[in-house]
Scaffold this motif. Structure first.
Motif, short mmCIF file in Angstrom:
data_model
loop_
_atom_site.label_atom_id
_atom_site.label_comp_id
_atom_site.label_asym_id
_atom_site.label_seq_id
_atom_site.Cartn_x
_atom_site.Cartn_y
_atom_site.Cartn_z
N ASP A 1 0.76 -1.01 -0.14
CA ASP A 1 0.07 -0.07 0.19
C ASP A 1 0.74 1.38 0.19
N GLU A 2 1.99 1.03 0.53
CA GLU A 2 2.78 2.51 0.91
C GLU A 2 3.40 2.58 -0.59
N ARG A 3 3.92 1.54 -1.02
CA ARG A 3 4.48 1.48 -2.53
C ARG A 3 3.60 2.08 -3.68
N TRP A 4 2.16 1.57 -3.39
CA TRP A 4 1.11 1.97 -4.29
C TRP A 4 0.81 3.45 -4.38
N LEU A 5 0.92 3.99 -3.01
CA LEU A 5 0.89 5.57 -2.86
C LEU A 5 1.90 6.31 -3.23
N PHE A 6 3.22 5.67 -2.97
CA PHE A 6 4.35 6.44 -3.59
C PHE A 6 4.10 6.52 -5.21
N ASP A 7 4.03 5.56 -5.66
CA ASP A 7 4.03 5.41 -7.27
C ASP A 7 2.75 6.36 -7.83
N PRO B 1 -8.39 5.30 6.17
CA PRO B 1 -8.58 3.85 6.25
C PRO B 1 -7.92 3.01 5.36
N ASN B 2 -7.38 3.74 4.01
CA ASN B 2 -6.95 2.91 2.77
C ASN B 2 -6.09 3.83 2.12
N ARG B 3 -5.25 3.58 1.27
CA ARG B 3 -4.47 4.47 0.35
C ARG B 3 -5.33 5.36 -0.62
N GLU B 4 -6.33 4.69 -1.38
CA GLU B 4 -7.08 5.57 -2.17
C GLU B 4 -7.66 6.66 -1.65
N LEU B 5 -7.96 6.76 -0.45
CA LEU B 5 -8.69 7.89 0.16
C LEU B 5 -7.73 8.79 0.83
N THR B 6 -6.48 8.19 1.10
CA THR B 6 -5.17 9.39 1.32
C THR B 6 -4.91 10.04 0.24
N LEU B 7 -4.74 9.19 -0.80
CA LEU B 7 -4.29 9.90 -2.24
C LEU B 7 -5.48 11.08 -2.48
N GLY C 1 10.07 9.87 1.48
CA GLY C 1 9.62 8.83 2.25
C GLY C 1 8.25 8.65 2.68
N VAL C 2 8.06 7.35 2.64
CA VAL C 2 6.43 7.36 3.16
C VAL C 2 6.46 6.11 4.21
N ALA C 3 5.14 6.16 5.03
CA ALA C 3 4.92 5.15 5.79
C ALA C 3 3.45 5.41 6.53
N ARG C 4 3.05 4.12 6.88
CA ARG C 4 1.98 4.23 7.45
C ARG C 4 1.84 3.47 8.96
N ALA C 5 0.95 3.74 9.84
CA ALA C 5 0.86 3.11 11.14
C ALA C 5 -0.66 3.03 11.41
N GLY C 6 -1.38 1.85 11.36
CA GLY C 6 -2.87 1.82 11.45
C GLY C 6 -3.63 2.83 10.29
#
Length: 375
Positions: free
Chosen positions: A119-125, A195-201, A223-228
């Motif tokens: 998920d972190e890689r997806w967001l970064f890309d 709650p997810n990568r799509e909504l974050t973006l 850099g990218v990261a998530r916790a919960g």
């Protein structure tokens, strides 16, 4: 010999000469001399820092400054750092130490799970795809900034705080993990509770401030990261050599001093100069070359690398790349033996790079760079 009470001329001249010599000795100021400084945090990670008078260390946390006995030197990572704007003050003794003096700054909470997941890689890309659509250069994944993002994401998730300065500024937190630009200059940050990568973006794209930062020209690393449900991305501009900003490294290959745990050293704010033959070398001394032996084996899309460091201090890092894509790399260390496992997730020509990142006094080395076709 006079007996009428007049002073003896020879004795008087000698006394006057002695008094003048003593007065000269008292009045002469102590001469300035170069002082070698090494700045680390309490886990031993080199800290690019600001010095009083407008000076800075280099990306390794080293500096050589001219000082006189009795002067005070202040060292800080910035006004929002634990040590504050005034920093930690060191009073120069007499004589000025000939060896390197180490200043130890307080460390911030360390990393928890610095490896990049799917998920972190997806967001970064996706952020890089948006940059490419605007004609902007892609951001390189920085292991240093990813560790700083991971440490902060877990701190926010653990404490329930949600602020860019809950611990310190992004630049100070990046410096704590080894970012080599003094004061953590040119480091930004975007946060999200999602709650997810799509909504974050989507949330970042819908926020002018966040999206302007992520789409800013001149940035070259992040850099990218998530916790919960807490997401952190730290974009930045690397003003020094790319390898010093952690570009092209696996964030899971955590260097010494970047993880939680007891401090590697605790000598107080300043340590005495090391004895001859021990501790970090003087800043002007040439770096030594480590002795390393490497073997490579391949099985299907998996690569197995063994690196044995027989002499030298530092760490081994690796990357597997196919254009902008990255393969999966894991590094396990036992003493001076490193076992690396790399896997290409798809067909194509992948380039495996293995490097030795030297600690203080040891030169960096590229151990292997090989392009392999996977079917």
């Amino acid at each position: 010999m006079p007996t009428d009470g007049r002073p003896h001329l020879r004795r008087t001249a000698a006394a006057l000469a002695l008094a003048c010599a003593a007065a000269t000795a008292v009045a002469s100021p102590a001469l300035a001399a170069p002082l070698s400084v090494q700045v680390v945090n309490s886990r031993g990670t080199p800290q690019a820092a600001l010095l009083t008078g407008g000076g800075t260390t280099d990306g390794h946390g080293r500096a050589v400054i001219d000082v006189a006995p009795g002067e005070s030197v202040g060292v800080t990572r910035g006004a929002e750092a634990p040590e504050g704007a005034a920093g930690i003050s060191y009073s120069v003794p007499n004589p000025v130490p000939a060896g390197t003096v180490t200043v130890t700054l307080p460390a911030l909470p360390g990393v928890v799970s610095p490896g990049i997941d799917g998920d972190e890689r997806w967001l970064f890309d996706r952020v890089n795809q948006e940059r490419a659509a605007r004609g902007l250069a892609a951001l390189g994944l920085s292991s240093t900034l990813s560790r700083a993002s991971d440490a902060y994401a877990h701190h926010l998730h653990r404490t329930g705080a949600f602020s860019h300065t809950a611990l310190a500024t992004p630049g100070v937190r990046a410096t704590d993990q080894g970012w080599p630009v003094p004061g953590g200059a040119a480091v930004g940050e975007t946060l999200a509770l999602s709650p997810n990568r799509e909504l974050t973006l989507d949330g970042w794209k819908g926020s002018p401030g966040h999206w302007t930062l992520l789409m800013m020209a001149g940035l070259d690393s992040a850099g990218v990261a998530r916790a919960g449900n807490t997401w952190v991305m730290m974009p930045a501009q690397c003003a020094v050599a790319a390898e010093r900003c952690g570009l092209g490294e696996d964030p899971a290959s955590v260097p010494p001093g970047s993880s939680d745990g007891p401090p590697a050293r605790a000598p107080g704010p300043w340590a005495a100069p090391p004895a001859e033959g021990g501790g970090p070398p003087d800043a002007g001394r040439a770096e030594r070359r480590a002795r390393v032996r490497l073997t490579l084996r391949r099985k299907a899309r998996r690569l197995m690398v063994t690196v044995r460091v027989s002499q030298g201090q530092g760490r081994v890092v690796a990357s597997l790349r196919h254009g902008d894509r990255r393969g999966h790399v894991r590094v396990k260390k036992s003493g001076g033996l490193y076992r690396l496992r790399a896997r290409a997730p798809r067909r194509g020509r992948w380039t495996l790079t293995v490097k030795f990142r030297g600690a203080e006094g040891w030169a960096d080395r590229r151990l292997l760079r090989r392009t392999i076709r996977f079917h």
